[in-house]
Motif scaffolding. Sequence first.
Motif, PDB file in Angstrom:
ATOM      1  N   SER A 137       6.860  19.902   1.235  1.00 57.89           N
ATOM      2  CA  SER A 137       6.045  19.818   1.974  1.00 57.89           C
ATOM      3  C   SER A 137       6.470  17.955   2.564  1.00 57.89           C
ATOM      4  CB  SER A 137       4.583  19.131   0.888  1.00 57.89           C
ATOM      5  OG  SER A 137       4.983  18.215   0.750  1.00 57.89           O
ATOM      6  N   ASP A 138       5.159  17.629   3.527  1.00 66.17           N
ATOM      7  CA  ASP A 138       5.533  16.789   4.440  1.00 66.17           C
ATOM      8  C   ASP A 138       6.982  15.624   3.282  1.00 66.17           C
ATOM      9  OD1 ASP A 138       5.689  17.662   6.905  1.00 66.17           O
ATOM     10  OD2 ASP A 138       3.085  16.712   6.874  1.00 66.17           O
ATOM     11  N   PHE A 139       6.051  15.492   1.771  1.00 67.02           N
ATOM     12  CA  PHE A 139       6.187  14.730   1.213  1.00 67.02           C
ATOM     13  C   PHE A 139       7.041  14.679   0.811  1.00 67.02           C
ATOM     14  CE2 PHE A 139       1.524  14.881   2.550  1.00 67.02           C
ATOM     15  CZ  PHE A 139       1.541  13.252   3.457  1.00 67.02           C
ATOM     16  N   ALA A 140       6.948  16.053  -0.110  1.00 67.16           N
ATOM     17  CA  ALA A 140       8.792  16.503  -1.078  1.00 67.16           C
ATOM     18  C   ALA A 140       9.531  17.210  -0.381  1.00 67.16           C
ATOM     19  CB  ALA A 140       7.866  17.138  -2.095  1.00 67.16           C
ATOM     20  N   LEU A 141      11.117  16.701  -1.217  1.00 69.17           N
ATOM     21  CA  LEU A 141      11.970  17.213  -0.847  1.00 69.17           C
ATOM     22  C   LEU A 141      12.472  17.381  -1.999  1.00 69.17           C
ATOM     23  CD1 LEU A 141      14.478  18.266   1.203  1.00 69.17           C
ATOM     24  CD2 LEU A 141      14.347  15.821   1.831  1.00 69.17           C
ATOM     25  N   ALA A 148       1.066  -1.292  -0.236  1.00 72.40           N
ATOM     26  CA  ALA A 148      -0.271  -0.210  -0.045  1.00 72.40           C
ATOM     27  C   ALA A 148       0.597   1.577  -0.159  1.00 72.40           C
ATOM     28  CB  ALA A 148      -0.684   0.133   1.440  1.00 72.40           C
ATOM     29  N   GLY A 149       2.400   1.192   0.961  1.00 72.77           N
ATOM     30  CA  GLY A 149       3.090   2.778   0.460  1.00 72.77           C
ATOM     31  C   GLY A 149       3.137   2.550  -1.038  1.00 72.77           C
ATOM     32  N   GLY A 150       4.026   1.002  -1.252  1.00 72.75           N
ATOM     33  CA  GLY A 150       4.452   1.761  -2.566  1.00 72.75           C
ATOM     34  C   GLY A 150       3.534   2.666  -3.382  1.00 72.75           C
ATOM     35  N   MET A 151       2.084   1.720  -3.808  1.00 76.51           N
ATOM     36  CA  MET A 151       0.883   2.527  -4.065  1.00 76.51           C
ATOM     37  C   MET A 151       0.639   3.981  -3.830  1.00 76.51           C
ATOM     38  SD  MET A 151      -2.189  -0.420  -4.365  1.00 76.51           S
ATOM     39  CE  MET A 151      -1.426  -1.923  -4.265  1.00 76.51           C
ATOM     40  N   LEU A 152       0.854   4.543  -3.144  1.00 76.72           N
ATOM     41  CA  LEU A 152       0.386   5.825  -2.226  1.00 76.72           C
ATOM     42  C   LEU A 152       1.632   6.863  -2.718  1.00 76.72           C
ATOM     43  CD1 LEU A 152      -1.170   5.074   1.394  1.00 76.72           C
ATOM     44  CD2 LEU A 152      -2.399   5.947  -0.599  1.00 76.72           C
ATOM     45  N   ARG A 153       3.038   6.278  -2.962  1.00 73.51           N
ATOM     46  CA  ARG A 153       4.051   6.951  -3.569  1.00 73.51           C
ATOM     47  C   ARG A 153       3.827   7.334  -4.875  1.00 73.51           C
ATOM     48  NH1 ARG A 153       9.638   4.651   0.363  1.00 73.51           N
ATOM     49  NH2 ARG A 153       8.139   3.889   2.277  1.00 73.51           N
ATOM     50  N   CYS A 154       3.526   6.108  -5.756  1.00 65.68           N
ATOM     51  CA  CYS A 154       3.497   6.284  -7.184  1.00 65.68           C
ATOM     52  C   CYS A 154       2.005   7.506  -7.550  1.00 65.68           C
ATOM     53  CB  CYS A 154       2.965   5.175  -7.773  1.00 65.68           C
ATOM     54  SG  CYS A 154       4.398   3.910  -7.338  1.00 65.68           S
ATOM     55  N   ARG A 155       1.262   7.786  -6.501  1.00 68.93           N
ATOM     56  CA  ARG A 155       0.746   8.800  -6.674  1.00 68.93           C
ATOM     57  C   ARG A 155       0.861   9.766  -6.474  1.00 68.93           C
ATOM     58  NH1 ARG A 155      -5.217   7.131  -7.505  1.00 68.93           N
ATOM     59  NH2 ARG A 155      -5.769   4.511  -7.562  1.00 68.93           N
ATOM     60  N   PRO A 168       6.143  10.556   4.909  1.00 74.45           N
ATOM     61  CA  PRO A 168       7.000  11.910   5.408  1.00 74.45           C
ATOM     62  C   PRO A 168       7.632  10.691   6.145  1.00 74.45           C
ATOM     63  CG  PRO A 168       4.379  11.931   5.512  1.00 74.45           C
ATOM     64  CD  PRO A 168       4.425  10.331   4.813  1.00 74.45           C
ATOM     65  N   SER A 169       8.011   9.968   6.952  1.00 79.57           N
ATOM     66  CA  SER A 169       8.815   9.700   7.811  1.00 79.57           C
ATOM     67  C   SER A 169       9.902   9.413   7.574  1.00 79.57           C
ATOM     68  CB  SER A 169       8.695   7.735   8.681  1.00 79.57           C
ATOM     69  OG  SER A 169       8.527   7.019   7.071  1.00 79.57           O
ATOM     70  N   GLN A 170      10.153   9.171   6.164  1.00 76.69           N
ATOM     71  CA  GLN A 170      11.258   7.621   4.621  1.00 76.69           C
ATOM     72  C   GLN A 170      11.635  10.146   4.536  1.00 76.69           C
ATOM     73  OE1 GLN A 170      10.532   6.861   0.765  1.00 76.69           O
ATOM     74  NE2 GLN A 170      12.587   4.774   1.894  1.00 76.69           N
ATOM     75  N   SER A 171      10.500  10.467   3.873  1.00 78.65           N
ATOM     76  CA  SER A 171      11.098  12.327   3.761  1.00 78.65           C
ATOM     77  C   SER A 171      12.129  12.401   4.310  1.00 78.65           C
ATOM     78  CB  SER A 171       9.832  12.964   3.084  1.00 78.65           C
ATOM     79  OG  SER A 171      10.290  14.399   2.705  1.00 78.65           O
ATOM     80  N   ARG A 172      12.045  12.776   5.841  1.00 79.93           N
ATOM     81  CA  ARG A 172      12.487  13.104   7.039  1.00 79.93           C
ATOM     82  C   ARG A 172      13.296  12.663   7.157  1.00 79.93           C
ATOM     83  NH1 ARG A 172       6.858  12.991   9.479  1.00 79.93           N
ATOM     84  NH2 ARG A 172       8.208  10.994  10.439  1.00 79.93           N
ATOM     85  N   TYR A 173      13.826  10.979   7.010  1.00 80.86           N
ATOM     86  CA  TYR A 173      15.391  10.479   7.031  1.00 80.86           C
ATOM     87  C   TYR A 173      16.294  10.797   6.110  1.00 80.86           C
ATOM     88  CZ  TYR A 173      17.969   6.194   7.053  1.00 80.86           C
ATOM     89  OH  TYR A 173      19.315   5.660   7.486  1.00 80.86           O
ATOM     90  N   ILE A 174      15.348  11.408   4.514  1.00 80.56           N
ATOM     91  CA  ILE A 174      16.479  11.600   3.907  1.00 80.56           C
ATOM     92  C   ILE A 174      17.208  12.952   4.143  1.00 80.56           C
ATOM     93  CG2 ILE A 174      16.402  12.416   1.236  1.00 80.56           C
ATOM     94  CD1 ILE A 174      14.257   9.477   0.909  1.00 80.56           C
ATOM     95  N   GLY A 175      16.104  13.806   4.311  1.00 77.32           N
ATOM     96  CA  GLY A 175      16.588  15.289   4.921  1.00 77.32           C
ATOM     97  C   GLY A 175      16.751  15.848   5.759  1.00 77.32           C
ATOM     98  N   ALA A 176      17.431  14.628   6.599  1.00 76.81           N
ATOM     99  CA  ALA A 176      18.547  14.816   7.736  1.00 76.81           C
ATOM    100  C   ALA A 176      19.325  13.695   7.906  1.00 76.81           C
ATOM    101  CB  ALA A 176      17.089  14.433   9.253  1.00 76.81           C
ATOM    102  N   GLU A 177      18.795  12.600   8.366  1.00 72.74           N
ATOM    103  CA  GLU A 177      19.595  11.167   9.039  1.00 72.74           C
ATOM    104  C   GLU A 177      20.627  10.636   7.811  1.00 72.74           C
ATOM    105  OE1 GLU A 177      16.658  10.189  12.413  1.00 72.74           O
ATOM    106  OE2 GLU A 177      16.534  11.262  10.534  1.00 72.74           O
ATOM    107  N   LEU A 178      19.960  10.199   6.544  1.00 69.00           N
ATOM    108  CA  LEU A 178      20.151   9.824   5.614  1.00 69.00           C
ATOM    109  C   LEU A 178      21.984  10.090   5.259  1.00 69.00           C
ATOM    110  CD1 LEU A 178      20.138   7.473   3.987  1.00 69.00           C
ATOM    111  CD2 LEU A 178      19.106   8.929   2.210  1.00 69.00           C
ATOM    112  N   MET A 179      22.208  11.273   5.197  1.00 70.51           N
ATOM    113  CA  MET A 179      22.902  11.752   4.789  1.00 70.51           C
ATOM    114  C   MET A 179      24.659  11.432   5.800  1.00 70.51           C
ATOM    115  SD  MET A 179      24.324  13.354   2.041  1.00 70.51           S
ATOM    116  CE  MET A 179      23.415  15.266   1.225  1.00 70.51           C
ATOM    117  N   ALA A 180      24.845  11.002   6.271  1.00 76.55           N
ATOM    118  CA  ALA A 180      25.256  10.830   7.899  1.00 76.55           C
ATOM    119  C   ALA A 180      25.822   9.196   6.702  1.00 76.55           C
ATOM    120  CB  ALA A 180      25.467  10.911   8.965  1.00 76.55           C
ATOM    121  N   ARG A 181      24.470   8.432   7.195  1.00 76.89           N
ATOM    122  CA  ARG A 181      24.145   6.795   6.809  1.00 76.89           C
ATOM    123  C   ARG A 181      25.244   6.624   5.891  1.00 76.89           C
ATOM    124  NH1 ARG A 181      21.059   2.155   8.184  1.00 76.89           N
ATOM    125  NH2 ARG A 181      21.934   0.866   6.995  1.00 76.89           N
ATOM    126  N   CYS A 182      24.950   7.847   4.672  1.00 84.60           N
ATOM    127  CA  CYS A 182      25.653   7.492   2.840  1.00 84.60           C
ATOM    128  C   CYS A 182      26.808   7.251   3.494  1.00 84.60           C
ATOM    129  CB  CYS A 182      25.203   7.940   2.202  1.00 84.60           C
ATOM    130  SG  CYS A 182      23.024   8.376   1.876  1.00 84.60           S
TER     131      CYS A 182
END
Length: 416
Positions: free
Chosen positions: A393-397, A270-277, A363-377
């Motif tokens: 937005s909460d969804f778009a970065l 369902a998450g994949g479908m909603l992200r596509c939308r 939103p949870s993954q978008s926040r992750y991409i915008g914050a902790e992910l860089m250090a993880r990379c």
Amino acid sequence: MRIFLLLLFGSLCMMVGQVQGQQANPNYVFPAGTNPVQYKNYYLLTLFAQDSAVRKLILNDPELKTYAKNRTLKISDALKNCGADIACLSGVFKFSEAEVIAISKRLTALFKQDEALKNLVKQELIPSGCYISYGALKPVDLLVKAWEQEAKALNFAIAVYVEGAKPNYPKIDSIGFNVRDKSYPELVRMNGVLSSVNPDRLFFEPSMQFALIALDINERNDAADYEPMMTTVNRESLKAIKKTNFAAYKYSLILVPGEGPEEQNTELSAGGMLRCRLAVAEYRKGVAPFIMVSGGRVHPFKTKYSEAYEMKKYLMNTLQIPERVIIMEPHARHTTTNMRNAARIMFRYGMPMEKVALTVTAPSQSRYIGAELMARCVKDLGYEPYRLGARLSDFALEFYPNVSSLQLDFDEPMDP
């Protein structure tokens, strides 16, 4: 302090990548007819095997010839005497630190003596971008670093997919066999025999074959999924890219990171479908000409369903998006490689690397991409595969792709 140092290291790696990136060629063509699992994991060794001048140089070098002969004898002895001791047998196919250093010294000497290795670095390694993190080094040192990385890659694949060591993501990427099963040593021995049948081989070829067979029997050939993508799943979008005026759009593309289902028979969550939308909502505003769907065969363990492929089907069949709009990235196994692989494809498909792109997701993954992910990379990959732009937005970065993403990863054989 640790995070600061990681970010500082990543920034330095990014600077190195930009230096090398001036020489990486988006039109570089990888060898046709070669197993993608092999060349995507062990590109230097693939070139050693296929370049006639280099192969002849290595085969005829007295020191490397002696090393190869001694290695063949060790393998033969292990096949006869190791019995059910898996580590005893697999160990002879791995490279010790002393062996890696000795071969590095010999390659350095050969580089200085013969033009074949110099030409290989200049005409293949540098334009491929596969070792872009070493781009600030002298060509001979780049060659040595590439060799050392490939030796580590072989050792890692053997450790995980023969010996049962833990991979980076044990829940999804572990070995497919019970290494304590009484019948398992027989499989390992059969692999050893098949990997050493040809005596006229380069010093590394038995080890490379041993690792590749291990990945195959574990059903871990994910790196080859849908390859060559330029002429298969991304053929229509690649043709469209070549005709696109990117200046007419705010963003080069809209990236959709996947969310794999946890149920074995579920094709798309369902998450994949909603992200596509979410992506389609942005696409229909006219902000970008392409949607990239990213995600491999990840969840659950050994699933047969590719997140990117299932999202592409959903976009086309349910949301009525033309195939030419959709770029598939079917190999990523984590958010780190969602971002990295997107940058890779953008570079290799000739998309503008200086232009901002957009990622839409939960939103949870978008926040992750915008914050902790860089250090993880930086921790996992050694560099920053993207640079952040504005949050919409909460969804778009917004993000900017980094050409350093071309660097191969030695400890992810399903998505190197």
